[in-house]
Scaffold this active site. Sequence first.
Site, PDB file in Angstrom:
ATOM      1  N   SER A 148      26.640  42.827  -6.060  1.00 56.08           N
ATOM      2  CA  SER A 148      27.463  41.737  -6.567  1.00 56.08           C
ATOM      3  C   SER A 148      28.397  42.349  -7.603  1.00 56.08           C
ATOM      4  O   SER A 148      28.182  43.483  -8.039  1.00 56.08           O
ATOM      5  CB  SER A 148      26.593  40.672  -7.218  1.00 56.08           C
ATOM      6  OG  SER A 148      26.169  41.133  -8.485  1.00 56.08           O
ATOM      7  N   LYS A 149      29.409  41.592  -7.986  1.00 54.76           N
ATOM      8  CA  LYS A 149      30.365  42.127  -8.970  1.00 54.76           C
ATOM      9  C   LYS A 149      29.663  42.470 -10.277  1.00 54.76           C
ATOM     10  O   LYS A 149      30.111  43.290 -11.036  1.00 54.76           O
ATOM     11  CB  LYS A 149      31.491  41.110  -9.221  1.00 54.76           C
ATOM     12  CG  LYS A 149      32.551  41.094  -8.115  1.00 54.76           C
ATOM     13  CD  LYS A 149      33.705  42.051  -8.411  1.00 54.76           C
ATOM     14  CE  LYS A 149      34.422  42.560  -7.177  1.00 54.76           C
ATOM     15  NZ  LYS A 149      35.239  41.629  -6.451  1.00 54.76           N
ATOM     16  N   ARG A 150      28.518  41.805 -10.503  1.00 54.81           N
ATOM     17  CA  ARG A 150      27.838  42.026 -11.781  1.00 54.81           C
ATOM     18  C   ARG A 150      26.697  43.049 -11.683  1.00 54.81           C
ATOM     19  O   ARG A 150      25.973  43.245 -12.645  1.00 54.81           O
ATOM     20  CB  ARG A 150      27.336  40.690 -12.325  1.00 54.81           C
ATOM     21  CG  ARG A 150      28.193  40.229 -13.486  1.00 54.81           C
ATOM     22  CD  ARG A 150      27.906  38.808 -13.890  1.00 54.81           C
ATOM     23  NE  ARG A 150      28.924  37.918 -13.345  1.00 54.81           N
ATOM     24  CZ  ARG A 150      28.685  36.860 -12.591  1.00 54.81           C
ATOM     25  NH1 ARG A 150      27.462  36.539 -12.278  1.00 54.81           N
ATOM     26  NH2 ARG A 150      29.674  36.108 -12.160  1.00 54.81           N
ATOM     27  N   ASP A 151      26.565  43.660 -10.539  1.00 56.59           N
ATOM     28  CA  ASP A 151      25.500  44.640 -10.338  1.00 56.59           C
ATOM     29  C   ASP A 151      25.705  45.809 -11.296  1.00 56.59           C
ATOM     30  O   ASP A 151      26.734  46.482 -11.261  1.00 56.59           O
ATOM     31  CB  ASP A 151      25.572  45.149  -8.889  1.00 56.59           C
ATOM     32  CG  ASP A 151      24.332  45.910  -8.482  1.00 56.59           C
ATOM     33  OD1 ASP A 151      23.726  46.537  -9.354  1.00 56.59           O
ATOM     34  OD2 ASP A 151      23.991  45.857  -7.285  1.00 56.59           O
TER      35      ASP A 151
ATOM     36  N   GLN B  37      31.385  50.183 -10.798  1.00 55.24           N
ATOM     37  CA  GLN B  37      32.062  49.594  -9.636  1.00 55.24           C
ATOM     38  C   GLN B  37      33.569  49.829  -9.563  1.00 55.24           C
ATOM     39  O   GLN B  37      34.160  49.683  -8.507  1.00 55.24           O
ATOM     40  CB  GLN B  37      31.814  48.093  -9.610  1.00 55.24           C
ATOM     41  CG  GLN B  37      30.348  47.765  -9.601  1.00 55.24           C
ATOM     42  CD  GLN B  37      30.053  46.484  -8.833  1.00 55.24           C
ATOM     43  OE1 GLN B  37      30.856  46.006  -8.049  1.00 55.24           O
ATOM     44  NE2 GLN B  37      28.899  45.932  -9.071  1.00 55.24           N
TER      45      GLN B  37
END
Length: 494
Positions: free
Chosen positions: A253-256, A261
């Site tokens: 996810s974008k918040r991983d 990222q």
Amino acid sequence: MQRVRTRYAPSPTGHLHIGNARTALFSYLFARRHGGDFILRIEDTDIERNVVGGEYNQMEGLKWLGIEWDESVDKGGPYGPYRCLERLDLYQEHVKKLLDEGKAYKSYSTPEELEKERQEQLAKGLAPKYSGWDRDLTPEEQAKYEAEGRVPSIRLRVPEGQTIRFVDAVRGEVKFDSDGIGDFVIMRPDGRPTYNFACVVDDVAMKITHVIRGEEHISNTPRQLLVYQALGYPVPQFAHIPLILNPAGKKMSKRDESIVQFIEQYKQLGYLPEALVNFMTLLGWAPEGEEEIFSLEELCQLFSLERISKAPAIFDTNKLKWMNNHYIKKSPLERIVELALPYFEKAGRLTLPLDKEKREWISQVISLYQEQLDEIGRIVELSDLFFREEIEYTKEGQQILEAEQVPAVLKAFLSELDQVEEFTPNVIKKALKKVQKATGCRGKSLFMPIRVAATGQAQGPDLSQTLSLIGLDQVKKRVQQALEQKVDSGSSSI
Ligand code: GLU
């Protein structure tokens, strides 16, 4: 054969994500491999999500990686403009054609009505799908809704009972049932096209032959195929490239936080663009042999859609670090120095610009660590001991200093230091030899205490070079201190 044209079509919604960078890279490599063109198109019609600087970030990220485009907003090209919001007339023309041919219709549902319809379908256990109640309104009925102040969106009339097929270069034949797809919006009430519509109009207008993009878009492809069909345009070759999973094998996810990222962040940590390019290409693509190290130029010769894997790619951070280390080791020292200096400045260790002598000194310090650096930013912590007034001993270091022979070795070394004038690695080597003679200690029992006394650490780069760069006065001071603490702890234990 038709000239190959590929595109990368980011929405300007933030920084360049590693997954998108890989999409851009694959599209670029494929175009280069076939002597074709690579186009950068900015899909900015989703205005609520656009961010200031989003376009710039995308372009800067790609440039840094060495991915050069042939046509885009900055250089123009024969099929511009390359920002979707500047192509609204073209979408309007296409919508008009579809309306005239009855392949699209004006749709009058308000957002509230749409939501109500959706909820009702969900309550009945049905998958939400537009009911199409306004498919066949008469002009009078349409005028009535417009008189109520409703501004229509335009929906594509989706045929029922059709199987939509395409042959994906990676996934083989893919089929979808048109019944699952309701009539979908192709143009919003304010005249902006939706992604699935603009994408087709633009890919056709820009003569794109191969649409290479992430697997997350595969569910959009049937809608786009319906648009191709309605407009009567030939379909390009699709290639949906596999997802990138995080190191734990889970969807990212974008918040991983288990991986870094964004390309910008890699740059800040001190990754080299060629390491990232090499690494990203191997996320879902494999060359024929065992070799894993490839330059961008080599990849431009080798890349092929046939060797893209269907299986998801797992992001292996250690492999990326290993690759970065490989490229750091291979780089000329000067390049690494240039890249490393800002980290020292930021940490308050150096004030730039440096005079010649200081620059020479820091270059040598950096050279001690070039072999082991896996992120250039780590040079600051690795070289900490060269900047400290007071050093701390590691646990292992402390133990080494406790050995019996240590005071004799350190004293002998100090007295050698009192006699040296120049403090070069050669002079230091000679001094160490003399200490060996005087004390009868050799090898580890000689070098380790001196290393620990001068650096605090039991391991490190070449000892005489390290000492020389720490400087005579500091080394003397540190050895003296080690000796004192040795004597102190020795006496306190009596
Ligand atoms: N604007 C889309 C994205 O950012 C492009 C998808 C496509 O390549 O068709 O994901």
